[in-house]
Design a protein around this motif. Structure first.
Motif, short mmCIF file in Angstrom:
data_model
loop_
_atom_site.label_atom_id
_atom_site.label_comp_id
_atom_site.label_asym_id
_atom_site.label_seq_id
_atom_site.Cartn_x
_atom_site.Cartn_y
_atom_site.Cartn_z
N LEU A 69 0.83 -1.20 0.00
CA LEU A 69 0.00 0.00 0.00
C LEU A 69 0.87 1.25 0.00
O LEU A 69 0.59 2.22 -0.71
CB LEU A 69 -0.94 0.00 1.20
CG LEU A 69 -1.90 1.17 1.31
CD1 LEU A 69 -2.77 1.30 0.06
CD2 LEU A 69 -2.78 1.01 2.54
N GLY A 70 1.95 1.24 0.77
CA GLY A 70 2.87 2.38 0.77
C GLY A 70 3.48 2.61 -0.61
O GLY A 70 3.56 3.75 -1.08
N ASP A 71 3.88 1.53 -1.29
CA ASP A 71 4.41 1.64 -2.65
C ASP A 71 3.37 2.22 -3.59
O ASP A 71 3.67 3.09 -4.42
CB ASP A 71 4.88 0.28 -3.17
CG ASP A 71 6.11 -0.24 -2.48
OD1 ASP A 71 6.82 0.56 -1.82
OD2 ASP A 71 6.37 -1.46 -2.59
N ALA A 72 2.13 1.73 -3.50
CA ALA A 72 1.07 2.19 -4.38
C ALA A 72 0.78 3.68 -4.16
O ALA A 72 0.59 4.44 -5.11
CB ALA A 72 -0.19 1.38 -4.17
N LEU A 73 0.78 4.09 -2.89
CA LEU A 73 0.54 5.51 -2.60
C LEU A 73 1.67 6.38 -3.12
O LEU A 73 1.41 7.46 -3.67
CB LEU A 73 0.38 5.71 -1.09
CG LEU A 73 -0.94 5.20 -0.52
CD1 LEU A 73 -0.91 5.23 1.00
CD2 LEU A 73 -2.10 6.01 -1.06
N ARG A 74 2.91 5.94 -2.98
CA ARG A 74 4.04 6.72 -3.52
C ARG A 74 3.90 6.85 -5.04
O ARG A 74 4.15 7.91 -5.60
CB ARG A 74 5.37 6.07 -3.16
CG ARG A 74 5.97 6.58 -1.89
CD ARG A 74 7.44 6.23 -1.74
NE ARG A 74 7.77 4.87 -2.10
CZ ARG A 74 7.59 3.81 -1.32
NH1 ARG A 74 7.08 3.95 -0.13
NH2 ARG A 74 7.94 2.60 -1.73
N MET A 75 3.53 5.74 -5.71
CA MET A 75 3.35 5.78 -7.17
C MET A 75 2.24 6.76 -7.54
O MET A 75 2.41 7.58 -8.44
CB MET A 75 2.93 4.40 -7.70
CG MET A 75 4.05 3.53 -8.11
SD MET A 75 3.56 1.95 -8.89
CE MET A 75 1.83 1.78 -8.66
N ALA A 76 1.11 6.68 -6.84
CA ALA A 76 -0.04 7.51 -7.18
C ALA A 76 0.20 8.99 -6.89
O ALA A 76 -0.23 9.85 -7.64
CB ALA A 76 -1.27 7.02 -6.41
N GLU A 77 0.90 9.25 -5.79
CA GLU A 77 1.12 10.64 -5.39
C GLU A 77 2.35 11.24 -6.03
O GLU A 77 2.54 12.44 -6.01
CB GLU A 77 1.25 10.72 -3.86
CG GLU A 77 -0.03 10.35 -3.14
CD GLU A 77 0.14 10.20 -1.64
OE1 GLU A 77 1.29 10.16 -1.16
OE2 GLU A 77 -0.88 10.15 -0.95
N GLY A 78 3.22 10.41 -6.58
CA GLY A 78 4.45 10.91 -7.19
C GLY A 78 5.33 11.58 -6.17
O GLY A 78 6.03 12.53 -6.46
N ASP A 79 5.27 11.08 -4.95
CA ASP A 79 5.98 11.72 -3.83
C ASP A 79 7.29 11.04 -3.57
O ASP A 79 7.47 9.91 -3.45
CB ASP A 79 5.07 11.66 -2.60
CG ASP A 79 5.52 12.56 -1.49
OD1 ASP A 79 6.28 13.49 -1.76
OD2 ASP A 79 5.07 12.34 -0.37
#
Length: 79
Positions: A69-79
């Protein structure tokens, strides 16, 4: 901006939505992360339906789900 794999816990990004080698690598990484997320979701759904889940297995699954989930959020947020 898209995240690329990098060693030693560092982050590496490619900027833009081009079709060069770095963008293809980002595409492959995203596909692998989505595949892992699908696999973990399937495992979580099966574990939720298990009348007698094993605590150790559930803890390991929660840890992997958290990372995915952390990886997916980083991908989605571009953070």
């Amino acid at each position: 901006m898209r995240e690329l794999p990098a060693g030693s816990g560092r982050r590496c990004y490619v900027i833009g939505d081009g079709d060069g080698p770095a963008s293809r690598l980002a595409d492959e990484m995203e596909a692998a992360q989505l595949g892992l997320a699908r696999h973990l979701l399937d495992r979580a759904e099966r574990a939720a339906g298990d009348p007698e889940p094993v605590d150790v297995d559930l803890l390991a699954l929660v840890a992997r789900l958290s990372r995915a989930l952390g990886d997916a959020l980083r991908m989605a947020e571009g953070d």
